[in-house]
Design an enzyme around this catalytic site. Structure first.
Site, short mmCIF file in Angstrom:
data_model
loop_
_atom_site.label_atom_id
_atom_site.label_comp_id
_atom_site.label_asym_id
_atom_site.label_seq_id
_atom_site.Cartn_x
_atom_site.Cartn_y
_atom_site.Cartn_z
N GLU A 1 0.85 -1.18 0.00
CA GLU A 1 0.00 0.00 0.00
C GLU A 1 0.89 1.24 0.00
OE1 GLU A 1 -3.71 -1.77 2.68
OE2 GLU A 1 -2.10 -0.67 3.66
N ASP B 1 -6.67 -12.01 5.39
CA ASP B 1 -5.95 -10.74 5.57
C ASP B 1 -4.54 -10.98 6.13
OD1 ASP B 1 -5.56 -8.03 5.65
OD2 ASP B 1 -7.22 -7.61 7.01
N GLU C 1 -6.64 -7.09 -2.58
CA GLU C 1 -6.34 -5.72 -2.16
C GLU C 1 -5.13 -5.23 -2.95
OE1 GLU C 1 -6.02 -3.01 1.88
OE2 GLU C 1 -5.29 -5.05 1.92
N GLU D 1 -9.42 2.33 3.85
CA GLU D 1 -9.10 2.09 5.25
C GLU D 1 -8.00 3.04 5.74
OE1 GLU D 1 -5.86 -1.50 5.16
OE2 GLU D 1 -7.92 -2.06 4.77
#
Length: 683
Positions: A174, A414, A463, A469
């Site tokens: 990310e 996750d 993802e 988030e």
């Protein structure tokens, strides 16, 4: 052996070496003739690519080193070469279109040493992969993959920033894009895929990979010799691991091998891909990952159900105007189920907290899971459970068999935070076992998709994106610019679990992070447009049901947007500035536009529509959205294929439309819409 025999052997050896190193050149072109791929072999293998008059890649060396020291791609002797052309249709039932045309020209080079390389040229880009045909297992010591450019082009690169351990290969995948020329890139930070390079003549290149099976993912670092380009890097194989990371949910690596993979000696390796676009918008509708992925391994896909999800974690279970304490308990999840049922959402997700995060077999005493599942079944809503990868990998069969038998339809897995060979193998294994129990999977905390969702179509989302988030805790991110960049870069790789749908929307000056009552950057219409623009066969409604019920008109619009489509048209866009897409499901078109922080006016061309008149139900930025980001306006307009509509996009704005034929059939459709409406305390 006499001296003449020795001389003869030396002569033969010299001739053999000379022949092995004799330069040879091979060429293939894309079906439309615009892309030319050139391969040179001899002392090494290199490839170069051009698009019309633009040089895309200058000669770039590729090779693989085996554990025994053998280098595939050095002192190359070509045993055979073969050119083929393929033009076929691939059915893609859970995608942005129902079928993909797989049209390419291919060059296959077989080399002495039982290995070779396959090159493909598409109209939209090029790709290559190594293959080997040896016996037994072999060690892959390293791989050389270079992508050389001829000048100091500007790049959009995501650096490894969020380290989960003491090394860059354990991270969350990310990051915002850093926009710098090659000479301005950091040389001590890894870059994860995909990346974008801006070329002259407005052309763009995206570098990524596909069919990553039983092999580590590839990262990039700036090319060390020319300075203009990248070279690939892979994580070494994990030898020793320990439980750690965030809340002990990861397996950290304490020792790695000196090699990157141990594999079967008879296999194909991942595709290295260079996507090429003449205009930015072309990147919005690229299919190369689907084209290059391995076909589906699931024969019966009738049980796989894409759809939208009422999700609890982002909104911190903050429902209100109820007679029970909201939180991770049975009453709260029944409320989410009621909301999902009333709005015809397919799923709810029970995120972290329903079980022990380290042991899926230990259910929270506040949860009556059997009661929740039965209640959801009566409401035609399915339940998905959250699981850390650690917990899921420890008791995969035990958990999948138990919860599938109870009626659970899938898992959100996750905190993988790695893509070394061991992790990639694990995710393929989990995908297969989930399919065995007819469970869909959302791979959160994962690297970018590489085609696994075609190979295992029960993988509905991944993802590998800095999703919404992150706004709960990051105050300074330029989120609207990122939102207007990822459709051209990250989304080339496949679907994104971005989790849109915020109902507390903020201007640039009004935004602040809030973990329990989170808000988004940009307008309400910006959030709505994500449901059309962002690919996600499993798509979240991230805010809480109470917030959606306050504005049922807006919620109705979201609930009617499909998550898979029959066709996709890239309308317009500039990387980092704005993006406009239209998608079709049955006879209805859905269009979405996302903007960065700079207000702008664009003209949307409706020529993608078929014959006849249409009715466009539009939600757009309100006139005061620059001051109050929640301000939006709904309107209905008649449009047809000749319509050219001026659209004003506010700062961080957006625009969305649902476009149906306006004849008698459309009126009949309105009468058939008998959706149940949940009662709101505000009505």
């Amino acid at each position: 052996m006499n001296k003449w025999s020795i001389f003869l052997l030396q002569f033969i050896l010299c001739v053999s070496l000379a022949l092995a190193q004799k330069p040879l050149q091979f060429n293939i072109q894309s079906p439309n003739g615009k892309v030319k791929l050139t391969v040179e072999t001899g002392a090494k293998i290199s490839w170069s690519v051009s698009h019309q008059n633009t040089e895309i890649l200058t000669p770039s060396v590729i090779s693989m080193m085996l554990g025994n020291g053998e280098i595939l791609g050095q002192q190359v002797k070509i045993v055979s070469s073969q050119k083929t052309s393929v033009n076929e249709i691939i059915k893609t039932p859970f995608y942005k279109k129902s079928e993909v045309t797989n049209h390419y020209n291919q060059l296959s080079l077989e080399c002495k040493g039982l290995y070779g390389v396959i090159f493909r040229a598409y109209d939209e880009g090029v790709a290559y992969r190594f293959f080997i045909r040896k016996k037994g297992d072999i060690i892959i010591q390293s791989e050389e993959a270079r992508f050389n450019f001829n000048q100091d082009d500007t790049c959009f690169v995501p650096y490894v920033r969020d380290l989960r351990g003491k090394e860059q290969f354990i991270q969350s995948f990310e990051a915002l894009y850093t926009e710098k020329p090659f000479t301005g890139l950091y040389r001590d930070s890894l870059i994860f895929l995909p990346v974008l390079v801006k070329l002259p003549d407005h052309k763009k290149v995206v570098i990524t990979e596909a069919d990553l099976e039983n092999y580590p993912g590839m990262y990039l670092i700036p090319e060390s010799k020319s300075g203009f380009g990248f070279e690939g890097v892979q994580p070494a194989y994990p030898l020793e691991e320990f439980q750690g990371g965030f809340h002990m949910l990861n397996m950290m690596v304490s020792q790695r091998a000196t090699y990157i993979a141990k594999v079967n000696g008879n296999r194909n390796f991942p595709w290295r891909i260079v996507v090429i676009s003449e205009r930015d918008a072309d990147l919005l509708n690229n299919d190369m990952i689907q084209q290059l992925a391995s076909p589906s391994r699931i024969t019966d896909i009738s049980w796989i159900r894409p759809g939208k999800v009422s999700w609890d974690w982002w909104n911190d279970w903050n429902i209100s105007h109820v007679d029970f304490k909201a939180g991770i308990n049975t009453e709260t999840y029944k409320y989410y189920i009621d909301f999902a049922s009333a709005n015809k959402l397919e799923y709810i997700i029970m995120d972290a907290g329903w079980s022990d995060p380290l042991d899926l077999m230990v259910i929270s005493p506040k949860i009556n899971l059997a009661e929740i599942i039965e209640y959801a079944k009566k409401k035609n809503v399915s339940v998905i459970l959250w699981a850390s990868w650690y917990a899921a990998s420890q008791k995969t069969i035990e958990a999948f068999s138990k919860y599938a038998a109870m009626g659970i339809k899938g898992f959100k897995i996750d905190f993988m935070d790695r893509d070394d060979q061991k992790m990639v193998v694990s995710l393929y294994d989990i995908a297969q076992k989930a399919a065995d129990y007819k469970l869909v999977i959302d791979y959160h905390g994962m690297y970018k998709p590489t085609g696994l969702q075609r190979t295992f179509p029960n993988i509905l989302n991944c993802e590998g994106v800095k999703g919404m988030e992150n706004v709960k805790w990051t105050p300074n991110d330029n989120v609207p610019r990122y939102d207007a960049s990822i459709p051209f870069i990250r989304m080339v790789a496949g679907p994104m679990d971005y989790t849109p749908g915020a109902m507390r929307n903020a201007t640039r000056n009004g935004f602040h992070p809030d973990g329990s009552m989170p808000m988004s950057q940009g307008t309400r219409s910006h959030q709505l447009a994500m449901y059309t623009v962002f690919e996600a066969p499993l798509q979240m409604l991230a805010d809480n049901p109470t917030a959606y019920m306050k504005e049922q008109e807006y919620t109705d619009f979201i609930s009617r947007i499909p998550t898979t489509f029959d066709n996709t048209i890239a309308l317009d866009g500039i990387v980092g500035e704005f993006v406009a897409i239209a998608r079709k499901k049955n006879d209805t078109w859905y269009a979405g536009v996302l903007n960065n922080w700079n207000a702008r006016d664009i003209t949307l061309d409706f020529s993608f529509l078929g014959k006849g008149d249409y009715e466009a139900e539009i939600i757009k930025d309100g006139i005061n959205a620059d001051r109050d980001a929640t301000d939006y306006k709904k309107e209905v307009k008649r449009v047809n294929a000749l319509t050219k509509m001026n659209i004003h996009l506010s700062n961080g704005g957006g625009w969305a439309a649902r476009i149906k034929p306006s004849g008698p059939e459309a009126q009949a459709d309105k009468k058939r819409d008998t959706r149940i409406k949940i009662v709101s305390p505000y009505e």
